[in-house]
Design a protein around this motif. Structure first.
Motif, short mmCIF file in Angstrom:
data_model
loop_
_atom_site.label_atom_id
_atom_site.label_comp_id
_atom_site.label_asym_id
_atom_site.label_seq_id
_atom_site.Cartn_x
_atom_site.Cartn_y
_atom_site.Cartn_z
N LYS A 51 0.83 -1.20 0.00
CA LYS A 51 0.00 0.00 0.00
C LYS A 51 0.86 1.25 0.00
CE LYS A 51 -4.18 1.84 2.15
NZ LYS A 51 -4.96 1.71 0.92
N GLY A 52 2.00 1.20 0.70
CA GLY A 52 2.92 2.33 0.69
C GLY A 52 3.50 2.55 -0.70
N ALA A 53 3.79 1.46 -1.40
CA ALA A 53 4.30 1.60 -2.77
C ALA A 53 3.26 2.24 -3.67
CB ALA A 53 4.70 0.22 -3.31
N LEU A 54 2.00 1.92 -3.43
CA LEU A 54 0.93 2.53 -4.22
C LEU A 54 0.86 4.04 -3.97
CD1 LEU A 54 -1.41 2.05 -6.18
CD2 LEU A 54 -2.90 1.65 -4.21
N GLU A 55 1.09 4.44 -2.74
CA GLU A 55 1.11 5.88 -2.42
C GLU A 55 2.22 6.58 -3.19
OE1 GLU A 55 1.46 6.20 1.78
OE2 GLU A 55 -0.51 5.35 2.20
N VAL A 56 3.36 5.91 -3.32
CA VAL A 56 4.47 6.49 -4.07
C VAL A 56 4.07 6.68 -5.53
CG1 VAL A 56 6.84 6.13 -4.88
CG2 VAL A 56 6.22 5.53 -2.54
#
Length: 279
Positions: free
Chosen positions: A73-78
């Protein structure tokens, strides 16, 4: 002139400067650069404060980041932040983005994947087969069968193992069982030449086929016959569909890049071929 030549020789090359930053944007993992650049996730700060070279590092990350590490999910935010800052997506970035959305497997991630894909097509960008496979798989997981069929129909060369198994899942969810059995029959009884690449099916996917046709005796008998032929011909793999989708192939260009990496002699600062001839 001599001084200028020595200065040029001692001046660090642009290649060295480009290799200096080694900060990787792994979700939930700090970078390997200076302390000031490290943060647990820091997606927004990373994108807002660092230069374009480090953004390109992120674009080059393998799909393994999304498929094997926590914090997707953090990668998606990036990725969303990259999109908001109009950072140009490469083919590899789209693969990574769709893989992340596939792994999250939520209505929100499906919407993001669909939006990114439609915007890319409007810009005339060509999405890779691998990126499309992740989009198809996500649509199937979200029971968006019509969308999955639409995306799959636009894949130019659907002959990979991922495409083969996704096509089977599409038939299952579309309840086109006769066409499904026909597809499997053609794969098992088609061209038997050992020089022709044969379709490979996941054991997991074939188990879903059997579950689907178990209440139709005629289709079940036909499937069991085909299943046996596929096993005999070595067309069944134990890898799951997820493993097939997330498999990262070896970069064929790596050996060529390694051979061509250093073209200038470090001692004479002349092309290597000229230095070898002179010596």
């Amino acid at each position: 002139i001599v001084r200028e030549g020595m200065a040029a020789a001692l001046r660090p090359s642009s290649r060295v400067l480009l290799q200096a930053p080694q900060i990787l944007v792994y979700p939930g993992v700090g970078g390997s650069g200076s302390v000031s650049c490290r943060c647990p996730l820091g997606a927004k700060r990373y994108l807002l404060t660092d230069n374009v070279m480090k953004l390109k590092e992120f674009q080059q990350q393998k799909v393994a980041v999304a498929c094997s590490l926590p914090g997707t999910k953090g990668a998606l935010e990036v990725l969303i932040e990259m999109k908001n800052q109009n950072v140009k997506f490469t083919k590899d970035t789209y693969v990574l983005a769709f893989a992340i959305c596939y792994k999250l497997n939520s209505p929100e991630s499906f919407k993001i994947c669909t939006t990114l894909r439609e915007e890319a097509l409007l810009k005339g960008e060509i999405l890779s087969r691998r990126a499309c496979c992740f989009a198809v798989a996500l649509a199937l997981n979200q029971n968006e069968v019509a969308k999955a069929v639409s995306i799959f129909s636009q894949i130019m060369n659907p002959e990979s193992i991922a495409c083969t198994n996704l096509n089977v899942i599409i038939h299952i969810q579309s309840n086109t069982l006769e066409n499904l059995i026909e597809t499997l029959t053609n794969a098992a009884e088609g061209n038997l030449s050992k020089f022709v690449k044969r379709c490979m099916f996941s054991e997991e996917v074939l188990a879903k086929v059997r579950e689907k046709v178990k209440d139709v005796p005629a289709l079940l008998a036909k499937f069991d016959e085909i299943y046996g032929k596929l096993h005999v011909s070595g067309q069944v793999t134990n890898y799951s569909l997820d493993a097939v989708l997330c498999y990262t192939p070896r970069d064929r260009k790596s050996h060529t890049l390694l051979l061509n990496k250093r073209m200038v002699s470090r001692r004479t600062f002349r092309p290597l071929n000229q230095s070898l001839l002179a010596e």
